[in-house]
Scaffold this motif. Structure first.
Motif, mmCIF file in Angstrom:
data_model
loop_
_atom_site.group_PDB
_atom_site.id
_atom_site.type_symbol
_atom_site.label_atom_id
_atom_site.label_comp_id
_atom_site.label_asym_id
_atom_site.label_seq_id
_atom_site.Cartn_x
_atom_site.Cartn_y
_atom_site.Cartn_z
ATOM 1 N N ASP A 190 0.823 -1.214 0.000
ATOM 2 C CA ASP A 190 0.000 0.000 0.000
ATOM 3 C C ASP A 190 0.862 1.271 0.000
ATOM 4 O O ASP A 190 0.330 2.378 0.031
ATOM 5 N N ARG A 191 2.184 1.098 -0.041
ATOM 6 C CA ARG A 191 3.069 2.271 -0.039
ATOM 7 C C ARG A 191 3.838 2.431 -1.349
ATOM 8 O O ARG A 191 4.059 3.541 -1.807
ATOM 9 N N VAL A 192 4.270 1.308 -1.932
ATOM 10 C CA VAL A 192 5.083 1.362 -3.149
ATOM 11 C C VAL A 192 4.229 0.880 -4.320
ATOM 12 O O VAL A 192 3.727 -0.238 -4.319
ATOM 13 N N SER A 193 4.052 1.745 -5.315
ATOM 14 C CA SER A 193 3.204 1.397 -6.461
ATOM 15 C C SER A 193 4.035 0.708 -7.542
ATOM 16 O O SER A 193 5.223 0.446 -7.359
ATOM 17 N N GLY A 194 3.421 0.417 -8.666
ATOM 18 C CA GLY A 194 4.135 -0.209 -9.779
ATOM 19 C C GLY A 194 3.265 -1.014 -10.710
ATOM 20 O O GLY A 194 3.579 -1.181 -11.893
ATOM 21 N N LEU A 195 2.119 -1.546 -10.205
ATOM 22 C CA LEU A 195 1.239 -2.357 -11.048
ATOM 23 C C LEU A 195 0.448 -1.453 -11.992
ATOM 24 O O LEU A 195 -0.142 -0.461 -11.570
ATOM 25 N N GLN A 196 0.445 -1.825 -13.270
ATOM 26 C CA GLN A 196 -0.301 -1.073 -14.279
ATOM 27 C C GLN A 196 -1.068 -2.031 -15.177
ATOM 28 O O GLN A 196 -0.638 -3.159 -15.412
ATOM 29 N N LEU A 197 -2.222 -1.566 -15.689
ATOM 30 C CA LEU A 197 -2.979 -2.331 -16.680
ATOM 31 C C LEU A 197 -3.148 -1.498 -17.940
ATOM 32 O O LEU A 197 -3.076 -0.262 -17.900
ATOM 33 N N LEU A 198 -3.356 -2.191 -19.057
ATOM 34 C CA LEU A 198 -3.529 -1.510 -20.338
ATOM 35 C C LEU A 198 -5.024 -1.344 -20.624
ATOM 36 O O LEU A 198 -5.755 -2.324 -20.694
ATOM 37 N N LYS A 199 -5.457 -0.103 -20.768
ATOM 38 C CA LYS A 199 -6.870 0.185 -21.075
ATOM 39 C C LYS A 199 -6.929 1.255 -22.155
ATOM 40 O O LYS A 199 -6.362 2.346 -21.995
ATOM 41 N N ASP A 200 -7.609 0.924 -23.241
ATOM 42 C CA ASP A 200 -7.770 1.874 -24.352
ATOM 43 C C ASP A 200 -6.427 2.439 -24.813
ATOM 44 O O ASP A 200 -6.287 3.644 -25.086
ATOM 45 N N GLY A 201 -5.427 1.561 -24.866
ATOM 46 C CA GLY A 201 -4.117 1.967 -25.364
ATOM 47 C C GLY A 201 -3.250 2.732 -24.383
ATOM 48 O O GLY A 201 -2.148 3.163 -24.729
ATOM 49 N N GLN A 202 -3.717 2.903 -23.143
ATOM 50 C CA GLN A 202 -2.969 3.658 -22.128
ATOM 51 C C GLN A 202 -2.642 2.762 -20.941
ATOM 52 O O GLN A 202 -3.486 1.964 -20.504
ATOM 53 N N TRP A 203 -1.433 2.903 -20.397
ATOM 54 C CA TRP A 203 -1.078 2.195 -19.166
ATOM 55 C C TRP A 203 -1.598 2.981 -17.968
ATOM 56 O O TRP A 203 -1.301 4.166 -17.822
ATOM 57 N N ILE A 204 -2.401 2.324 -17.137
ATOM 58 C CA ILE A 204 -3.070 2.966 -16.002
ATOM 59 C C ILE A 204 -2.595 2.322 -14.708
ATOM 60 O O ILE A 204 -2.543 1.085 -14.599
ATOM 61 N N ASP A 205 -2.257 3.139 -13.712
ATOM 62 C CA ASP A 205 -1.828 2.624 -12.413
ATOM 63 C C ASP A 205 -2.986 1.959 -11.679
ATOM 64 O O ASP A 205 -4.110 2.489 -11.663
ATOM 65 N N VAL A 206 -2.714 0.806 -11.065
ATOM 66 C CA VAL A 206 -3.659 0.188 -10.132
ATOM 67 C C VAL A 206 -3.325 0.772 -8.754
ATOM 68 O O VAL A 206 -2.258 0.487 -8.212
ATOM 69 N N PRO A 207 -4.192 1.620 -8.203
ATOM 70 C CA PRO A 207 -3.807 2.401 -7.026
ATOM 71 C C PRO A 207 -3.582 1.543 -5.785
ATOM 72 O O PRO A 207 -4.411 0.692 -5.454
ATOM 73 N N PRO A 208 -2.450 1.734 -5.082
ATOM 74 C CA PRO A 208 -2.252 1.052 -3.805
ATOM 75 C C PRO A 208 -3.289 1.546 -2.796
ATOM 76 O O PRO A 208 -3.529 2.748 -2.692
ATOM 77 N N MET A 209 -3.941 0.632 -2.112
ATOM 78 C CA MET A 209 -4.984 1.001 -1.147
ATOM 79 C C MET A 209 -4.909 0.027 0.026
ATOM 80 O O MET A 209 -4.973 -1.183 -0.175
ATOM 81 N N ARG A 210 -4.769 0.548 1.206
ATOM 82 C CA ARG A 210 -4.582 -0.294 2.386
ATOM 83 C C ARG A 210 -5.768 -1.239 2.580
ATOM 84 O O ARG A 210 -6.922 -0.840 2.485
ATOM 85 N N HIS A 211 -5.471 -2.495 2.844
ATOM 86 C CA HIS A 211 -6.458 -3.536 3.168
ATOM 87 C C HIS A 211 -7.424 -3.856 2.025
ATOM 88 O O HIS A 211 -8.482 -4.439 2.253
ATOM 89 N N SER A 212 -7.067 -3.477 0.810
ATOM 90 C CA SER A 212 -7.898 -3.875 -0.332
ATOM 91 C C SER A 212 -7.352 -5.168 -0.933
ATOM 92 O O SER A 212 -6.208 -5.555 -0.694
ATOM 93 N N ILE A 213 -8.195 -5.840 -1.699
ATOM 94 C CA ILE A 213 -7.776 -6.982 -2.514
ATOM 95 C C ILE A 213 -8.063 -6.610 -3.966
ATOM 96 O O ILE A 213 -9.198 -6.274 -4.325
ATOM 97 N N VAL A 214 -7.028 -6.644 -4.799
ATOM 98 C CA VAL A 214 -7.185 -6.352 -6.229
ATOM 99 C C VAL A 214 -7.565 -7.650 -6.944
ATOM 100 O O VAL A 214 -6.949 -8.693 -6.717
ATOM 101 N N ILE A 215 -8.581 -7.568 -7.793
ATOM 102 C CA ILE A 215 -9.058 -8.728 -8.557
ATOM 103 C C ILE A 215 -8.760 -8.507 -10.036
ATOM 104 O O ILE A 215 -8.976 -7.407 -10.562
#
Length: 320
Positions: A190-215
């Motif tokens: 939840d402190r260090v980011s880095g994960l990105q997904l490709l949407k509509d030709g753009q790389w978008i950050d998956v926001p770090p969020m405390r106590h969340s689960i990314v699916i």
């Protein structure tokens, strides 16, 4: 830019259920990713997992990674590296049989916490598959049964750390890929980011969020939904500061499960003059192909499985 979809699972129990289900459906159709809060996994358990994972990396893995970097000459890169990733990992298997007791260097407390966390994630994965069934108009239990081989589903975890990288423009933390399997549940730093997904030709950050689960959704759900839901390219960007923790758990079909588009969904598409476009295959065969082609486009993998599908037999999936 639209906001990254965040789903509050508590809202499934009240008057906002239909709106929340629509948010999940939109995320599955248009993002391939979403973030869950109030998902039922205790926050103190997640904190323990994070603390013990980071401690284990510092104690058992950090020095090994530094030695690897030195042996490969990676600290003085001058050209882009496309055949390896800037990550330190180990893998766990939970289903059909756990191998946690066999993994070296894990303290007993850490093994116990990882087992408990995996049980919570397994339950959450199955709950999510039923929510997807509801949105797709499939009978409850269909997706879970679709994943079942002779020994049930396969379920495992990749524990990763992405250390500080001196040349993040020349090497990725993890190269772009789609996930081969079913549904993926991620506890990320939840402190260090880095994960990105490709949407509509753009790389978008998956926001770090405390106590969340990314699916995120894997290739098998794209096949079973006949393309209504899609797996999405994602990557990890290495950072110059901070070590990023990532604990990704993969709820996948059993190795001998036969995967194919749900007939009910194909019938709906046929009514719209669209037909089945995805193959049927044994999951293990797909994984053998994926092993060598992970960092390439998924479409040729699907085409290759089509050429093999004449030998695959399939029966109806019983949900009762």
């Amino acid at each position: 830019m639209e906001n990254f979809p965040v789903i509050n699972m508590e809202k499934l129990n009240g008057e906002e259920r239909s709106a929340t289900m629509e948010m999940i459906n939109d995320a599955c159709e248009n993002w391939g990713f979403f973030e869950l809060v109030n998902h039922g996994i205790p926050h103190d358990l997640m904190d323990k997992v994070e603390r013990l994972t980071k401690g284990h990396y510092r104690k058992c893995m950090e020095q090994r990674f530094k030695q690897l970097v030195a042996s490969q000459g990676l600290e003085n890169l001058s050209t882009e590296i496309n055949d390896m990733d800037w990550e330190s990992t180990f893998h766990l298997r939970h289903l059909p049989e756990s191998n946690i007791s066999e993994i070296p260097d894990l303290e007993d407390d850490y093994r116990k916490v990882l087992k408990e966390f995996a049980l919570g994630l397994e339950k959450l994965a199955e709950e999510l598959l039923d929510l997807l069934c509801e949105n797709l108009g499939l009978e409850k239990g269909y997706l879970k049964k679709a994943f079942y081989g002779a020994k049930g589903p396969t379920f495992g975890t990749k524990v990763s750390n992405y250390p500080p990288c001196p040349k993040p423009d020349l090497i990725k933390g993890l190269r772009a890929h789609t996930d081969a399997g079913g549904i993926i549940l991620l506890l990320q730093d939840d402190r260090v980011s880095g994960l990105q997904l490709l949407k509509d030709g753009q790389w978008i950050d998956v926001p770090p969020m405390r106590h969340s689960i990314v699916i995120n959704l894997g290739d098998q759900l794209e096949v079973i939904t006949n393309g209504k839901y899609k797996s999405v390219l994602h990557r990890v960007i290495a950072q110059t500061d901070g070590t990023r923790m990532s604990i990704a758990s993969f709820y996948n079909p059993g190795s001998d499960a036969v995967i194919y588009p749900a007939p009910e969904l194909v019938e709906k598409e046929t009514a719209k003059d669209q037909k089945q476009v995805y193959p049927k295959f044994v999951f293990e065969d797909y994984m053998k192909l994926y092993a060598g082609l992970k960092f390439q486009a998924k479409e040729p993998r699907f085409e290759a499985m089509k050429s093999m599908e004449t030998s695959v037999t399939m029966g109806p999936i019983a949900t009762a």
